[in-house]
Scaffold this motif. Structure first.
Motif, short mmCIF file in Angstrom:
data_model
loop_
_atom_site.label_atom_id
_atom_site.label_comp_id
_atom_site.label_asym_id
_atom_site.label_seq_id
_atom_site.Cartn_x
_atom_site.Cartn_y
_atom_site.Cartn_z
N THR A 218 0.84 -1.20 0.00
CA THR A 218 0.00 0.00 0.00
C THR A 218 0.88 1.25 0.00
O THR A 218 2.05 1.19 0.37
CB THR A 218 -0.89 0.04 1.27
OG1 THR A 218 -0.05 -0.16 2.39
CG2 THR A 218 -1.97 -1.01 1.23
N VAL B 127 -3.44 0.31 -3.33
CA VAL B 127 -2.78 -0.97 -3.06
C VAL B 127 -2.46 -1.66 -4.40
O VAL B 127 -3.23 -1.53 -5.35
CB VAL B 127 -3.68 -1.86 -2.15
CG1 VAL B 127 -4.99 -2.23 -2.81
CG2 VAL B 127 -2.95 -3.12 -1.71
N GLY C 22 -2.53 4.42 2.71
CA GLY C 22 -3.34 3.20 2.80
C GLY C 22 -4.54 3.22 1.88
O GLY C 22 -5.42 2.37 1.95
#
Ligand code: M6R
Length: 613
Positions: A89, A96, A93
């Motif tokens: 990632t 990905v 976050g």
């Protein structure tokens, strides 16, 4: 070789993705992981080791969502640990990725991104890509991926998801394979068809340089520049056995056809644009390389035949004596191995008992041990000081094909690497060899397309057998002789025809007595400096009525006069020719055995790995 899975659909993505990864296990891997989009957030689970470890994690902390990606990783950049496992990632976050392949300008990009304040949590080249995608993102994932890959050099199948656009997956392909599976209201991505064949029979293949955007409604394919691509669907009707064999009738044929891709894998990340050859896992000091008293090669069977080619390559590029000995002979002899020599043990499995024993003996005598093997973590790899992995992927058929070819590539890379470091390889030759090596996947693909002529020659061998003639002779000189030895072994082990290979100059010292009307003789004729000499031997067998099949370059105009069947390969530097010249001989063995009705993948009396003496 890494495996990739992706899913968008109404069901829970996590079990679908893990199940797909399990069906890709045959590719070999050392860690696994998945990521799913759940309630606008990305959830990742990953672990070093086998899928069972990932499943344990998922049992403790389940993840679910209707969009998911997964990966089985075969370590290249960085060790196989939890942090290096995919998916990766970005720092937020929100993005990905999973990736198969190698980013060659990894160091350059990482240095640049680090200087700009980016921090990384893994050793992988892949993590660079997710950073680039996140940095380029401006409301359109496909556009961000396009800009990110424009900065990356190398090979990839890259699959990307973002929490910003939670209904889709974007993927791009350059070299590394990937297919789209089309289901009812669900769409899949996978490294190959068998991963999802139990879920759908409708596929679209992704070609090099294409991007695909998958949603529940289906797949949109574009070129990397954004032009639309109209791709026909492929309906795959393989039975379960065929599915396992990728649609081929036998593993051997599948593995022969996998060779162009296997060559790419062996080369990946090792040929630098500035002409250097970078060998991960090989850690020789300059002092060792400069003071080498001799190089030794040891192996058995097919691996020995690859080493025979290696002997010639290393002799010409290193200007040191290069000795070769069967491992089962070496281990019981008293070899004069000088301390400081390099012993190269070649073994597909890395578990052949004789090869291990010979390698240990060489170490006792003070040699440095280098393994050329296909199996990560095999006994030979563990005992060696240096390891050059061939990256052929698992080889199931007993008769070795892609493992042999990738051993040749590894030996070429090693010869160039050491020759350049010693200053003994001629620069012009090095440049020619490197450009030929880079073109080999395409050239090998062209050779595979000549199957019809090969079948003609195979039919002659089978007809001869029906008429009571079950002998075949293979001849050649220098590197052509080395290829002949492997062609002969391939033929005998699966067709059960008696076959012998010999240097063409040896014929008149005895074997010529056996050449009678209709006797099949296979000649390999690619080495320019001995071409005329081999042609003389050919005339001798032809004068005695032999049926001649010749493997020659495609522009050979002389041969038609002497040969009954001509198998042509693209012209390359003579040193490279064995890589292409063996392919028609592998096919010849395969089709002869097929016509004769033998068990091709498991020939009688033979085992894939000979772990006892
Ligand atoms: O695993 P290895 O490469 O050490 O195996 C050596 C031989 O047993 C092997 O190459 C054998 O000759 C081939 N399977 C024949 O096709």
């Amino acid at each position: 070789m890494c495996g990739i899975m992706g899913y968008v659909g109404p069901g829970d993505a996590a079990p679908v993705v893990v199940d797909g990864l399990r069906r890709l296990e045959y590719r070999g891997y050392d860690s696994a992981g998945i990521a799913v989009l759940s309630d606008g957030a990305i959830k990742v689970a990953k672990a070093a080791g086998k899928l069972a470890r990932l499943e344990e994690l998922l049992e403790i902390a389940p993840v679910s969502g209707s969009v998911g990606i997964g990966h089985t990783r075969w370590a290249t950049h960085g060790p196989p640990n939890d942090l290096n496992a995919h998916p990766h990632t970005d720092p937020s976050g929100r993005f990905v990725v999973v990736h198969n392949g190698i980013i060659e300008n990894f160091h350059e990009l990482r240095t640049e991104l680090t200087a700009a304040g980016q921090t990384f949590t893994s050793d992988t080249d892949t993590e660079i890509l997710v950073h680039l995608v996140a940095l380029e993102y401006d409301g359109d994932l496909a556009d961000a991926v396009r800009k990110a890959v424009a900065r990356a050099r190398g090979a990839y199948a890259l699959v990307v998801m973002t929490a910003e656009e939670p209904d889709k997956i974007v993927a791009v392909r350059k070299t590394s394979p990937m297919v789209i599976g089309i289901g009812e209201n669900e769409t899949f991505l996978a490294s190959d068809i068998p991963a999802v064949l139990h879920r759908t029979r409708r596929f679209k293949l992704i070609e090099d340089g294409e991007m695909v955007i998958i949603t529940q409604a289906g797949a949109v394919i574009e070129t990397i520049d954004g032009d639309p691509v109209d791709r026909d669907e492929l309906v795959v009707d393989w039975d379960p056995g065929q599915a396992e064999r990728g649609g081929y009738d036998h593993f051997m044929l599948k593995e022969i056809h996998e060779q162009p891709n296997a060559i790419s894998e062996t080369l990946q990340g090792r040929l630098e644009t500035d002409g250097d050859v970078v060998l991960d896992g090989v850690d020789l000091t300059d002092e060792f390389v400069d003071n080498l008293p001799a190089v030794w090669l040891t192996a058995c069977g097919t691996a020995y035949h690859a080493a025979l080619v290696g002997k010639r390559l290393l002799e010409r590029t290193l200007a040191v004596p290069v000795m070769i000995e069967y491992a089962h002979e070496l281990r019981y002899s008293d070899p004069r191995i000088l301390p400081g020599s390099l012993m190269i043990a070649v073994s597909q499995s890395g578990e052949t008992a004789d090869t291990l024993a010979a390698a240990r003996l060489a170490k006792q005598k003070g040699a440095r041990l280098m393994a050329i093997t296909n199996v990560v973590g095999s006994s030979l790899a563990r005992e060696a000081d240096d390891v050059l992995y061939t990256r052929a992927g698992p080889e199931i058929a007993v008769a070795s094909t892609k493992a042999y070819l990738t051993q040749l590539i590894a030996l070429h890379l090693l010869a160039l690497h050491l020759g350049q470091r010693r200053g003994t390889v001629d620069l012009e030759l090095a440049i020619q060899l490197e450009s030929n090596l880079a073109e080999l996947p395409t050239a090998a693909q062209r050779v595979l397309e000549m199957e019809e002529q090969v079948i003609e020659s195979a039919q002659t061998l089978a007809d001869n057998f029906d008429n009571g003639v079950d002998d075949v002779y293979f001849i050649g000189r220098d590197l052509d002789y080395a290829v002949a030895t492997e062609g002969s072994l391939k033929l005998k082990e699966i067709s059960y025809l008696h076959s012998e290979a010999m240097p063409a100059g040896e014929l008149k010292h005895g074997t010529l007595a056996l050449i009678t009307e209709g006797m099949p003789v296979i000649v390999v004729l690619t080495q320019t400096h001995v071409y005329e000499k081999t042609l003389s031997a050919l005339q001798e067998v032809k004068a005695r009525g032999a049926h001649v099949t010749a493997v020659v370059y495609e522009d050979d105009e002389l041969i038609a006069e002497f040969a009954d069947v001509v198998l042509r390969i693209p012209r390359v530097a003579d040193l490279i020719a064995p890589v292409l010249a063996i392919i028609p001989l592998q096919l010849l063995a395969y089709h002869s055995a097929r016509i004769l009705g033998h068990d091709i993948d498991q020939p009688r009396n033979l085992a894939k790995s000979v772990t006892v003496e």
